[in-house]
Scaffold this motif. Sequence first.
Motif, PDB file in Angstrom:
ATOM      1  N   GLN A  57       0.829  -1.203   0.000  1.00  0.00           N
ATOM      2  CA  GLN A  57       0.000   0.000   0.000  1.00  0.00           C
ATOM      3  C   GLN A  57       0.865   1.255   0.000  1.00  0.00           C
ATOM      4  OE1 GLN A  57      -0.853   2.576   2.488  1.00  0.00           O
ATOM      5  NE2 GLN A  57      -2.211   3.416   0.914  1.00  0.00           N
ATOM      6  N   PRO A  60       2.970   1.792  -3.947  1.00  0.00           N
ATOM      7  CA  PRO A  60       2.079   1.251  -4.989  1.00  0.00           C
ATOM      8  C   PRO A  60       2.707   1.228  -6.372  1.00  0.00           C
ATOM      9  CG  PRO A  60       1.386   3.459  -4.338  1.00  0.00           C
ATOM     10  CD  PRO A  60       2.467   3.046  -3.379  1.00  0.00           C
ATOM     11  N   LYS A  61       3.753   2.023  -6.609  1.00  0.00           N
ATOM     12  CA  LYS A  61       4.342   1.980  -7.952  1.00  0.00           C
ATOM     13  C   LYS A  61       5.169   0.709  -8.150  1.00  0.00           C
ATOM     14  CE  LYS A  61       5.193   5.708 -10.221  1.00  0.00           C
ATOM     15  NZ  LYS A  61       4.726   6.886 -10.981  1.00  0.00           N
ATOM     16  N   ILE A 153      16.554   5.137  -4.605  1.00  0.00           N
ATOM     17  CA  ILE A 153      15.253   5.587  -4.075  1.00  0.00           C
ATOM     18  C   ILE A 153      14.814   4.629  -2.972  1.00  0.00           C
ATOM     19  CG2 ILE A 153      12.840   6.080  -4.616  1.00  0.00           C
ATOM     20  CD1 ILE A 153      13.725   6.409  -7.590  1.00  0.00           C
ATOM     21  N   ARG A 185       1.170   6.031 -17.252  1.00  0.00           N
ATOM     22  CA  ARG A 185       0.421   6.560 -16.104  1.00  0.00           C
ATOM     23  C   ARG A 185      -1.019   6.063 -16.086  1.00  0.00           C
ATOM     24  NH1 ARG A 185       0.613  12.149 -12.889  1.00  0.00           N
ATOM     25  NH2 ARG A 185      -1.315  11.860 -11.772  1.00  0.00           N
ATOM     26  N   ALA A 193       3.322   5.681 -14.126  1.00  0.00           N
ATOM     27  CA  ALA A 193       4.281   6.550 -14.823  1.00  0.00           C
ATOM     28  C   ALA A 193       5.707   6.243 -14.355  1.00  0.00           C
ATOM     29  CB  ALA A 193       3.933   8.010 -14.551  1.00  0.00           C
ATOM     30  N   PRO A 194       6.704   6.617 -15.174  1.00  0.00           N
ATOM     31  CA  PRO A 194       8.105   6.404 -14.764  1.00  0.00           C
ATOM     32  C   PRO A 194       8.412   7.106 -13.443  1.00  0.00           C
ATOM     33  CG  PRO A 194       7.978   7.159 -17.056  1.00  0.00           C
ATOM     34  CD  PRO A 194       6.601   7.288 -16.489  1.00  0.00           C
ATOM     35  N   VAL A 195       9.426   6.606 -12.723  1.00  0.00           N
ATOM     36  CA  VAL A 195       9.877   7.304 -11.515  1.00  0.00           C
ATOM     37  C   VAL A 195      11.018   8.267 -11.829  1.00  0.00           C
ATOM     38  CG1 VAL A 195       9.108   5.581  -9.853  1.00  0.00           C
ATOM     39  CG2 VAL A 195      11.388   5.353 -10.877  1.00  0.00           C
TER      40      VAL A 195
ATOM     41  N   LEU B  65      -8.427   2.401  -0.542  1.00  0.00           N
ATOM     42  CA  LEU B  65      -7.448   2.465   0.542  1.00  0.00           C
ATOM     43  C   LEU B  65      -6.392   3.521   0.229  1.00  0.00           C
ATOM     44  CD1 LEU B  65      -7.073   1.027   3.184  1.00  0.00           C
ATOM     45  CD2 LEU B  65      -5.784  -0.747   1.985  1.00  0.00           C
ATOM     46  N   VAL B  66      -6.248   4.481   1.114  1.00  0.00           N
ATOM     47  CA  VAL B  66      -5.354   5.621   0.891  1.00  0.00           C
ATOM     48  C   VAL B  66      -4.179   5.588   1.865  1.00  0.00           C
ATOM     49  CG1 VAL B  66      -5.247   8.128   1.107  1.00  0.00           C
ATOM     50  CG2 VAL B  66      -7.128   7.084  -0.154  1.00  0.00           C
ATOM     51  N   GLY B  67      -4.383   5.020   3.049  1.00  0.00           N
ATOM     52  CA  GLY B  67      -3.298   4.956   4.026  1.00  0.00           C
ATOM     53  C   GLY B  67      -3.606   3.966   5.129  1.00  0.00           C
ATOM     54  N   ASP B 262      -4.763  15.293  -7.077  1.00  0.00           N
ATOM     55  CA  ASP B 262      -4.387  14.701  -8.356  1.00  0.00           C
ATOM     56  C   ASP B 262      -3.082  13.907  -8.278  1.00  0.00           C
ATOM     57  OD1 ASP B 262      -2.703  16.797  -7.944  1.00  0.00           O
ATOM     58  OD2 ASP B 262      -2.980  17.720  -9.907  1.00  0.00           O
ATOM     59  N   ALA B 263      -2.631  13.586  -7.052  1.00  0.00           N
ATOM     60  CA  ALA B 263      -1.404  12.786  -6.907  1.00  0.00           C
ATOM     61  C   ALA B 263      -1.599  11.428  -7.564  1.00  0.00           C
ATOM     62  CB  ALA B 263      -1.057  12.605  -5.432  1.00  0.00           C
ATOM     63  N   GLU B 264      -0.542  10.938  -8.212  1.00  0.00           N
ATOM     64  CA  GLU B 264      -0.652   9.607  -8.826  1.00  0.00           C
ATOM     65  C   GLU B 264      -0.777   8.540  -7.746  1.00  0.00           C
ATOM     66  OE1 GLU B 264       2.704   8.218 -11.066  1.00  0.00           O
ATOM     67  OE2 GLU B 264       1.546   6.692 -12.096  1.00  0.00           O
ATOM     68  N   VAL B 265      -0.041   8.687  -6.656  1.00  0.00           N
ATOM     69  CA  VAL B 265      -0.146   7.746  -5.537  1.00  0.00           C
ATOM     70  C   VAL B 265      -0.280   8.541  -4.244  1.00  0.00           C
ATOM     71  CG1 VAL B 265       1.193   5.977  -6.739  1.00  0.00           C
ATOM     72  CG2 VAL B 265       2.362   7.547  -5.200  1.00  0.00           C
ATOM     73  N   PRO B 266      -1.017   8.009  -3.267  1.00  0.00           N
ATOM     74  CA  PRO B 266      -1.306   8.794  -2.055  1.00  0.00           C
ATOM     75  C   PRO B 266      -0.222   8.660  -0.999  1.00  0.00           C
ATOM     76  CG  PRO B 266      -2.507   6.739  -1.961  1.00  0.00           C
ATOM     77  CD  PRO B 266      -1.716   6.719  -3.258  1.00  0.00           C
ATOM     78  N   ILE B 267       1.016   8.957  -1.395  1.00  0.00           N
ATOM     79  CA  ILE B 267       2.129   8.820  -0.460  1.00  0.00           C
ATOM     80  C   ILE B 267       2.781  10.185  -0.313  1.00  0.00           C
ATOM     81  CG2 ILE B 267       4.294   7.628   0.066  1.00  0.00           C
ATOM     82  CD1 ILE B 267       1.855   5.761  -0.097  1.00  0.00           C
ATOM     83  N   ILE B 276      11.548  10.373  -2.063  1.00  0.00           N
ATOM     84  CA  ILE B 276      10.284   9.688  -2.285  1.00  0.00           C
ATOM     85  C   ILE B 276       9.354  10.499  -3.169  1.00  0.00           C
ATOM     86  CG2 ILE B 276       8.981  10.583  -0.328  1.00  0.00           C
ATOM     87  CD1 ILE B 276       9.256   6.941  -1.484  1.00  0.00           C
ATOM     88  N   ASN B 278       9.819  11.161  -5.929  1.00  0.00           N
ATOM     89  CA  ASN B 278       9.821  10.473  -7.212  1.00  0.00           C
ATOM     90  C   ASN B 278       8.677   9.478  -7.342  1.00  0.00           C
ATOM     91  OD1 ASN B 278      11.895  11.691  -8.529  1.00  0.00           O
ATOM     92  ND2 ASN B 278      13.463  10.379  -7.626  1.00  0.00           N
ATOM     93  N   GLN B 279       8.167   9.018  -6.208  1.00  0.00           N
ATOM     94  CA  GLN B 279       7.044   8.082  -6.291  1.00  0.00           C
ATOM     95  C   GLN B 279       5.754   8.790  -6.657  1.00  0.00           C
ATOM     96  OE1 GLN B 279       6.126   4.875  -3.798  1.00  0.00           O
ATOM     97  NE2 GLN B 279       8.162   4.644  -2.971  1.00  0.00           N
ATOM     98  N   GLN B 280       5.751  10.108  -6.540  1.00  0.00           N
ATOM     99  CA  GLN B 280       4.475  10.813  -6.687  1.00  0.00           C
ATOM    100  C   GLN B 280       3.947  10.845  -8.107  1.00  0.00           C
ATOM    101  OE1 GLN B 280       2.386  11.995  -4.604  1.00  0.00           O
ATOM    102  NE2 GLN B 280       3.448  12.101  -2.670  1.00  0.00           N
ATOM    103  N   GLY B 281       4.796  10.720  -9.094  1.00  0.00           N
ATOM    104  CA  GLY B 281       4.173  10.753 -10.410  1.00  0.00           C
ATOM    105  C   GLY B 281       5.143  10.997 -11.530  1.00  0.00           C
ATOM    106  N   GLU B 282       5.241  12.202 -11.944  1.00  0.00           N
ATOM    107  CA  GLU B 282       6.012  12.522 -13.138  1.00  0.00           C
ATOM    108  C   GLU B 282       7.495  12.236 -12.917  1.00  0.00           C
ATOM    109  OE1 GLU B 282       3.991  13.038 -15.623  1.00  0.00           O
ATOM    110  OE2 GLU B 282       2.595  12.791 -13.989  1.00  0.00           O
TER     111      GLU B 282
END
Lengths: 284, 284
Positions: A57, A60-61, A153, A185, A193-195, B65-67, B262-267, B276, B278-282
Amino acid sequence: MTDAYQRLRKSDLATLRAEIRAGRYRSHTAGLGAGYLQTNIAILPESHALDFMRFCQRNPKPCPLVGVSDTGNPMMTTLGAEIDIRTDVPAYNIYRDGKLAGSAADISDLWTEDMVAFALGCSFTFEDALMQAGVPLWHIENDTTVPMFRSSIDTVPAGPFSGKMVVSLRFVEPGMVETATAISRRFPLAHGAPVHAGDPAAIGIADVTKPDWGDPVPVPEGQVPVFWACGVTPQVAIEAARVPLCITHKPGHMLVTDIPEDAEVPICASANNNDIKNQQGEPA
Amino acid sequence: MTDAYQRLRKSDLATLRAEIRAGRYRSHTAGLGAGYLQTNIAILPESHALDFMRFCQRNPKPCPLVGVSDTGNPMMTTLGAEIDIRTDVPAYNIYRDGKLAGSAADISDLWTEDMVAFALGCSFTFEDALMQAGVPLWHIENDTTVPMFRSSIDTVPAGPFSGKMVVSLRFVEPGMVETATAISRRFPLAHGAPVHAGDPAAIGIADVTKPDWGDPVPVPEGQVPVFWACGVTPQVAIEAARVPLCITHKPGHMLVTDIPEDAEVPICASANNNDIKNQQGEPA
């Protein structure tokens, strides 16, 4: 094997899994069951299941959670009709105390009442979509395994599970990086999406020609190295956690599910005798 | 309260949570922390945590599930800086053996070493996006609670957790149903696309003017009743499971997180001292 592979490419999912279950097909699953989600597998004792699920959880990526069995029940009912996780993966790796201790084509003799099976999305899904969008993938065209690297990372730890994120590398034309990002994505259950895109050193990778897993690829002049979160990450976390007994798929040898790749949620109609198809996405 | 509300609408997240933590704000959170994910909360003993987490994984539309906290640790580190789940929700409901037994503005005295806190996405996120796209929402314009119904759609059970899916109702102009579906589908952590549009009887709802929870809304001539999976579903499942002690948020009184909608992942970036983000998206 090539003949069996060509034949299975054209078969339906039930036939494909029947061949695997009978032990007649033990090779990799790339290109099989096109259009359906394939998954990484990790099977752990219940004592470690809650922490591992928290690890997924929180990361998730690299660890997109697609299905979880009941404790002691080998049927992955939410992923397809009659999927038996003891027999329906072409090849398994067996880890004892975090170390690879062997492999098997069937784990019926190892399955116990306290086991929980986890299915995690894999990159086959977005690779298909990338190629369809005109992004060529060297490792697929040349039938090698994608190069994978231990990055700098950190994952977000959960209980004994921790470690660096493993990433896979694909070279992309500069003009296509945005497209590749947007396409992948769209598949959060397949690493999203890529990291990272660009300088490998920025994520701790000194030499892109020397992968930690998989096969090297040529470095094409002018292309951008693009890194995606990789499903080997949970295996590294499992090694770090020294789980007494853990069973995974053998890399590349995935579980083929009945879940369409573009499903809004990875829950199979057979998971319920009611109108669960309504959970799949569009209004009924 | 209206003054406090207006003031908090304009405040930053840290100020907002400090006001809630100090007990100075105990009302609903609709419209607060705009642009950031708000969540439903369920706190259960570890003995029920794995099954509840499986229930959420199998029913991601009602239970996104978000957290998830560590066992016994009230800090929801992946959701924001210094979020303490014992104090940072404006109002809590307390269930004993599956029955509502009271409410509180602070649960510090009830928190024990075996508790696990779960945060589940809520509909505020996609409602914002719907209104911005020109889909009016009667219950928001009239400051009432969205009407909710027990549907005939079964959830996928996990251990003792089971029951019918609870759905929320919003009336939409026929020409806007597709837009509303597409927009909400973009928010899988906020219930995603509708589970049904059209005849309420098809999902077991006899009378749309008599909701099981929330307030009735007028039935506008020519508009389509559209139903979304609802975060009350896990409360119904918790009641069915007769969990000895379970604490939830009071409906409408959500946890406001530091996660952009609009976060790709809820972290949250603070979940780790490393890169970290980098885990968020772009790509970085």
